[in-house]
Design a protein around this motif. Sequence first.
Motif, PDB file in Angstrom:
ATOM      1  N   PHE A  17      38.101  21.460  14.643  1.00 22.27           N
ATOM      2  CA  PHE A  17      39.508  21.121  14.843  1.00 22.27           C
ATOM      3  C   PHE A  17      39.732  20.622  16.269  1.00 22.27           C
ATOM      4  O   PHE A  17      40.344  19.568  16.476  1.00 22.27           O
ATOM      5  CB  PHE A  17      40.399  22.330  14.566  1.00 22.27           C
ATOM      6  CG  PHE A  17      41.779  22.209  15.157  1.00 22.27           C
ATOM      7  CD1 PHE A  17      42.704  21.345  14.599  1.00 22.27           C
ATOM      8  CD2 PHE A  17      42.137  22.954  16.265  1.00 22.27           C
ATOM      9  CE1 PHE A  17      43.986  21.223  15.141  1.00 22.27           C
ATOM     10  CE2 PHE A  17      43.412  22.843  16.814  1.00 22.27           C
ATOM     11  CZ  PHE A  17      44.328  21.977  16.252  1.00 22.27           C
ATOM     12  N   TYR A  18      39.247  21.376  17.254  1.00 19.80           N
ATOM     13  CA  TYR A  18      39.447  20.985  18.645  1.00 19.80           C
ATOM     14  C   TYR A  18      38.786  19.642  18.949  1.00 19.80           C
ATOM     15  O   TYR A  18      39.358  18.802  19.642  1.00 19.80           O
ATOM     16  CB  TYR A  18      38.918  22.059  19.601  1.00 19.80           C
ATOM     17  CG  TYR A  18      39.798  23.280  19.614  1.00 19.80           C
ATOM     18  CD1 TYR A  18      41.111  23.226  20.068  1.00 19.80           C
ATOM     19  CD2 TYR A  18      39.327  24.498  19.156  1.00 19.80           C
ATOM     20  CE1 TYR A  18      41.927  24.341  20.077  1.00 19.80           C
ATOM     21  CE2 TYR A  18      40.131  25.624  19.151  1.00 19.80           C
ATOM     22  CZ  TYR A  18      41.429  25.539  19.623  1.00 19.80           C
ATOM     23  OH  TYR A  18      42.227  26.637  19.627  1.00 19.80           O
ATOM     24  N   ARG A  19      37.585  19.430  18.438  1.00 22.92           N
ATOM     25  CA  ARG A  19      36.898  18.152  18.656  1.00 22.92           C
ATOM     26  C   ARG A  19      37.729  17.001  18.085  1.00 22.92           C
ATOM     27  O   ARG A  19      37.908  15.972  18.727  1.00 22.92           O
ATOM     28  CB  ARG A  19      35.510  18.166  18.021  1.00 22.92           C
ATOM     29  CG  ARG A  19      34.429  18.764  18.889  1.00 22.92           C
ATOM     30  CD  ARG A  19      33.043  18.425  18.341  1.00 22.92           C
ATOM     31  NE  ARG A  19      32.820  18.978  17.015  1.00 22.92           N
ATOM     32  CZ  ARG A  19      32.390  20.205  16.760  1.00 22.92           C
ATOM     33  NH1 ARG A  19      32.112  21.021  17.760  1.00 22.92           N
ATOM     34  NH2 ARG A  19      32.217  20.624  15.533  1.00 22.92           N
ATOM     35  N   GLU A  20      38.211  17.191  16.868  1.00 25.23           N
ATOM     36  CA  GLU A  20      38.977  16.133  16.216  1.00 25.23           C
ATOM     37  C   GLU A  20      40.297  15.876  16.942  1.00 25.23           C
ATOM     38  O   GLU A  20      40.692  14.724  17.143  1.00 25.23           O
ATOM     39  CB  GLU A  20      39.241  16.508  14.760  1.00 25.23           C
ATOM     40  CG  GLU A  20      39.786  15.377  13.945  1.00 25.23           C
ATOM     41  CD  GLU A  20      39.887  15.730  12.470  1.00 25.23           C
ATOM     42  OE1 GLU A  20      40.786  15.177  11.815  1.00 25.23           O
ATOM     43  OE2 GLU A  20      39.089  16.543  11.974  1.00 25.23           O
ATOM     44  N   LEU A  21      40.968  16.936  17.349  1.00 25.34           N
ATOM     45  CA  LEU A  21      42.246  16.782  18.037  1.00 25.34           C
ATOM     46  C   LEU A  21      42.059  16.106  19.393  1.00 25.34           C
ATOM     47  O   LEU A  21      42.807  15.192  19.745  1.00 25.34           O
ATOM     48  CB  LEU A  21      42.927  18.140  18.222  1.00 25.34           C
ATOM     49  CG  LEU A  21      44.319  18.115  18.852  1.00 25.34           C
ATOM     50  CD1 LEU A  21      45.281  17.278  18.006  1.00 25.34           C
ATOM     51  CD2 LEU A  21      44.841  19.526  19.025  1.00 25.34           C
ATOM     52  N   LEU A  22      41.069  16.515  20.142  1.00 26.68           N
ATOM     53  CA  LEU A  22      40.837  15.927  21.460  1.00 26.68           C
ATOM     54  C   LEU A  22      40.361  14.485  21.378  1.00 26.68           C
ATOM     55  O   LEU A  22      40.616  13.686  22.278  1.00 26.68           O
ATOM     56  CB  LEU A  22      39.841  16.773  22.260  1.00 26.68           C
ATOM     57  CG  LEU A  22      40.361  18.154  22.665  1.00 26.68           C
ATOM     58  CD1 LEU A  22      39.253  18.973  23.312  1.00 26.68           C
ATOM     59  CD2 LEU A  22      41.558  18.025  23.604  1.00 26.68           C
ATOM     60  N   ALA A  23      39.696  14.132  20.290  1.00 26.19           N
ATOM     61  CA  ALA A  23      39.203  12.759  20.120  1.00 26.19           C
ATOM     62  C   ALA A  23      40.281  11.828  19.563  1.00 26.19           C
ATOM     63  O   ALA A  23      40.141  10.600  19.647  1.00 26.19           O
ATOM     64  CB  ALA A  23      37.993  12.749  19.199  1.00 26.19           C
ATOM     65  N   ALA A  24      41.354  12.389  19.021  1.00 24.70           N
ATOM     66  CA  ALA A  24      42.400  11.576  18.382  1.00 24.70           C
ATOM     67  C   ALA A  24      43.233  10.845  19.422  1.00 24.70           C
ATOM     68  O   ALA A  24      43.515  11.369  20.504  1.00 24.70           O
ATOM     69  CB  ALA A  24      43.301  12.466  17.531  1.00 24.70           C
ATOM     70  N   ALA A  25      43.628   9.641  19.073  1.00 25.90           N
ATOM     71  CA  ALA A  25      44.590   8.906  19.893  1.00 25.90           C
ATOM     72  C   ALA A  25      45.921   9.658  19.825  1.00 25.90           C
ATOM     73  O   ALA A  25      46.201  10.333  18.825  1.00 25.90           O
ATOM     74  CB  ALA A  25      44.745   7.493  19.356  1.00 25.90           C
ATOM     75  N   PRO A  26      46.739   9.571  20.858  1.00 20.89           N
ATOM     76  CA  PRO A  26      48.013  10.314  20.849  1.00 20.89           C
ATOM     77  C   PRO A  26      48.847  10.079  19.589  1.00 20.89           C
ATOM     78  O   PRO A  26      49.439  11.013  19.062  1.00 20.89           O
ATOM     79  CB  PRO A  26      48.731   9.799  22.097  1.00 20.89           C
ATOM     80  CG  PRO A  26      47.631   9.389  23.014  1.00 20.89           C
ATOM     81  CD  PRO A  26      46.551   8.841  22.111  1.00 20.89           C
ATOM     82  N   GLU A  27      48.860   8.855  19.090  1.00 20.72           N
ATOM     83  CA  GLU A  27      49.666   8.568  17.902  1.00 20.72           C
ATOM     84  C   GLU A  27      49.063   9.158  16.627  1.00 20.72           C
ATOM     85  O   GLU A  27      49.725   9.234  15.600  1.00 20.72           O
ATOM     86  CB  GLU A  27      49.890   7.054  17.727  1.00 20.72           C
ATOM     87  CG  GLU A  27      48.629   6.262  17.529  1.00 20.72           C
ATOM     88  CD  GLU A  27      47.974   5.783  18.823  1.00 20.72           C
ATOM     89  OE1 GLU A  27      47.074   4.948  18.717  1.00 20.72           O
ATOM     90  OE2 GLU A  27      48.352   6.240  19.925  1.00 20.72           O
ATOM     91  N   ASP A  28      47.804   9.610  16.678  1.00 21.97           N
ATOM     92  CA  ASP A  28      47.151  10.208  15.514  1.00 21.97           C
ATOM     93  C   ASP A  28      47.104  11.731  15.570  1.00 21.97           C
ATOM     94  O   ASP A  28      46.693  12.381  14.607  1.00 21.97           O
ATOM     95  CB  ASP A  28      45.716   9.673  15.387  1.00 21.97           C
ATOM     96  CG  ASP A  28      45.684   8.181  15.144  1.00 21.97           C
ATOM     97  OD1 ASP A  28      46.638   7.658  14.523  1.00 21.97           O
ATOM     98  OD2 ASP A  28      44.714   7.528  15.579  1.00 21.97           O
ATOM     99  N   ALA A  29      47.535  12.306  16.681  1.00 20.48           N
ATOM    100  CA  ALA A  29      47.440  13.762  16.864  1.00 20.48           C
ATOM    101  C   ALA A  29      48.246  14.523  15.813  1.00 20.48           C
ATOM    102  O   ALA A  29      47.792  15.552  15.296  1.00 20.48           O
ATOM    103  CB  ALA A  29      47.886  14.150  18.268  1.00 20.48           C
TER     104      ALA A  29
END
Length: 66
Positions: free
Chosen positions: A3-15
Motif C-alpha cells: 500500500f505504501y509503495r503504491e501510494l508513494l509512487a502515485a501521481a498526486p491526482e491518482d492518490a
Amino acid sequence: MEFYRELLAAAPEDAEAVLRRWWCEATLDTDPAGGRFTEAAVNGTLPTTSVAAAIARRQAAGLPVE
C-alpha cells in the motif's frame, strides 16, 4: 508495505484512487462475509443496483446525494 509503495509512487491526482482501492481491500478483509462477496463478484452473481436506485434510496432515507 505494498500500500505504501503504491501510494508513494502515485501521481498526486491518482492518490485518491489508490486510497479508495486499498480501503475496499481493508474493508473486505475485516468483513466476515467478505469471502462470499468476493466469490459472488468473481462468479458474476453479486447483486447490483443502478445509480438512480441508490440515489432514490438515499433521498428516501433523508441522506445527502451530492
